[in-house]
Write an enzyme that holds these catalytic residues in place. Structure first.
Site, PDB file in Angstrom:
ATOM      1  CE  LYS A  80      -4.408   1.312   0.496  1.00  0.00           C
ATOM      2  NZ  LYS A  80      -5.722   0.547  -0.227  1.00  0.00           N
ATOM      3  N   GLY A 180     -21.838   5.997   3.182  1.00  0.00           N
ATOM      4  CA  GLY A 180     -20.965   6.337   2.092  1.00  0.00           C
ATOM      5  C   GLY A 180     -21.333   6.090   0.973  1.00  0.00           C
ATOM      6  CB  VAL A 184     -17.498   0.922  -3.325  1.00  0.00           C
ATOM      7  CG1 VAL A 184     -17.946  -0.204  -3.329  1.00  0.00           C
ATOM      8  CG2 VAL A 184     -16.326   1.057  -4.042  1.00  0.00           C
ATOM      9  CE1 TYR A 186     -26.443   7.557  -5.481  1.00  0.00           C
ATOM     10  CE2 TYR A 186     -26.593   6.351  -7.424  1.00  0.00           C
ATOM     11  CZ  TYR A 186     -27.301   7.307  -6.615  1.00  0.00           C
ATOM     12  OH  TYR A 186     -28.394   7.779  -6.852  1.00  0.00           O
TER      13      TYR A 186
END
Ligand code: NAD
Length: 345
Positions: A80, A180, A184, A186
Site C-alpha cells: 500500500k 457512504g 463503491v 452508490y
C-alpha cells in the site's frame, strides 16, 4: 520508536519513506508480503494528523492487502502507499509525479492503483514516471475503475450472507443501510435497489444523498445515525473504524458487510459482533472485487471470464468462513485472518 517495534509492523518485507521537498511529497510505501506475486494495493492521499498516523495506516492497509489478495486467490502480494496531504499550498501534478518516481524506485515490488483521495488524473501523472501502475482507463490490458467490480463482489457476497443468516434468497423487501455513497457505495446501492431492497443512506456530501433519494427512493439520515438504523444489513462504505466501542451497542442489523477497509476499529470488535449474533462479512474478503479486476490487468491480458470466476469465488470463501466460525465459535474476522495466513504460506 523503531519501525520494528511498531505494533503493526508484522514482519513487513519492506517499508519505504520518500520525501521530495520541491513538490512537498512525504509518503510511505509498505510491502508486506510478495510470496504470491508483486505487492499491489492502492495509494491513499489523506491529511494525516501525524507521520505516525500515516505510518500506522500504511502498515495496516498493506497487511490487509496481503490477506485480501491471498483470500481472493490472485497472483499478487500485499502492499500500500500513502501520501501525506501537504498542509500548505502544493502543485498536484508535481506531487503525484514525485510519488510516481518513488514507486519506480521500489522497482516493481510494489504496483500501485487508486485509493481514497486519488483521481484517475493523478494516476495518469504517476504513470508518466513509472509503469508499476494498474487500474487505468487506457492501455492494452486497461481494466478501468475498479469500483464497480468491488461493488459487484460485495453484492454477490451479501447474497451468501443473507442466505446463511436469514435463510432467504436475494434482497427483495430487505432494508439496507449504506454508509457512504462514493464510487463503491452508490454502485452497491443501485444494485441493491434494482434487486428489490429498500435503502437508508448517509453521506457527508448532501448532493449524493439527494441523488439517492431521487433515483433510488432512499431515506436519508445523518452520518451519526446510519449505523443505528433498524435494518437487515449495515453496509459501511465510507472510511474505516465504523464498528467501534461507541457504535457497536447501537448496531442492530443482522448482517454487516460493505466496502470500507478496516471496518473493525479493533480486532476485538469481531468477537463483540459474534456475541451480539451479528454476522460480520470480513471486509477484505468481501471487498476484493476491485483488486481482482486490477489483477487481471497486471497479468497483461485482461479476461473478464477469469474476473467473473474470482468474484464467484468470494461467495465460496465467505461460506467457508461462516461455517468455520459457527463450528469453532470464533469470530469471522479471526477465521479469515487464520485462513489468509494459511494461504500466504
Ligand atoms: P469514495 O471516496 O469514492 O467514497 C467514500 C464516500 O464516503 C464519499 O462519498 C464520502 O463523502 C463519504 N463519507 C466520508 N466520510 C463519511 C462519513 N463519516 N459518513 C458517511 N459518508 C462519509 O471511496 P470509494 O472508492 O467508494 O471507497 C469507499 C471505501 O471502500 C474506502 O474505505 C475504500 O478504501 C474502500 N475500498 C474501495 C475499493 C474501490 O474499488 N474503490 C476497493 C476496496 C475497498
Amino acid at each position: 520508536m523503531s519501525i520494528f517495534s511498531h505494533p503493526d509492523f508484522d514482519n513487513h518485507e519492506g517499508v519505504y519513506a520518500f520525501s521530495d521537498p520541491a513538490s512537498g511529497l512525504r509518503s510511505y510505501i509498505a510491502v508486506h508480503n510478495t510470496n504470491r506475486g508483486p505487492a499491489s494495493g492502492g495509494t491513499r492521499f489523506w491529511q494525516y494528523a501525524t507521520d505516525y498516523e500515516a505510518l500506522t495506516d500504511v502498515l495496516r492497509l498493506s497487511r490487509a492487502m496481503s490477506f485480501k489478495n491471498a483470500m481472493a486467490e490472485i497472483p499478487l502480494g500485499g502492499g500500500k502507499g500513502v501520501i501525506i496531504k501537504p498542509e500548505s499550498q502544493f502543485d498536484r501534478e508535481s506531487l503525484f509525479a514525485a510519488y510516481g518516481r518513488a514507486v519506480e524506485k521500489v522497482g516493481g515490488q510494489y504496483i500501485t492503483a487508486e485509493d481514497v483521495g486519488v483521481s484517475p488524473d493523478d494516476m495518469l501523472t504517476i504513470k508518466t514516471q513509472t509503469n508499476f501502475v494498474a487500474g487505468l482507463d487506457d492501455g492494452e490490458a486497461a481494466s478501468g475503475d475498479p469500483s464497480p467490480h468491488t461493488a459487484d463482489g460485495i453484492f454477490r457476497g451479501l447474497e451468501v450472507a443473507v442466505k446463511h443468516k436469514l435463510g432467504i434468497e436475494g434482497f427483495g423487501g430487505l432494508l439496507v443501510a449504506v454508509q457512504g455513497l462514493g464510487h463503491v457505495g452508490y454502485n452497491l446501492a443501485e444494485r441493491l435497489y434494482k434487486s428489490g431492497a429498500r435503502l437508508v443512506v448517509a453521506d457527508i456530501n448532501s448532493e449524493v444523498t439527494a441523488r439517492a433519494a431521487s433515483e433510488l427512493k432512499a431515506s436519508v439520515v445523518g452520518v451519526d445515525e446510519i449505523h443505528a438504523q433498524e435494518v437487515d444489513i449495515f453496509a459501511p462504505c465510507a472510511l474505516g473504524g465504523a464498528i467501534n466501542a461507541n457504535s457497536i451497542e447501537d448496531i442492530s442489523a443482522y448482517i454487516i458487510g460493505g466496502a470500507a477497509n478496516n471496518q473493525l476499529k479493533t480486532p476485538e470488535m469481531g468477537e463483540a459482533l459474534r456475541l451480539r449474533d451479528i454476522l460480520y462479512c470480513p471486509d477484505y474478503v468481501l471487498n476484493a472485487g476491485g483488486i481482482i479486476n486490477v489483477s487481471a490487468e497486471v497479468s497483461g491480458t485482461y479476461n473478464y471470464e477469469w474476473v467473473d470466476g474470482k468474484l464467484e469465488n468470494i461467495k465460496v470463501t465467505l461460506q467457508e468462513i461462516f461455517d468455520r466460525s459457527e463450528k469453532l465459535k470464533l469470530p469471522t474476522n479471526e477465521i479469515a485472518n487464520e485462513m489468509a495466513r494459511e494461504r500466504l504460506g
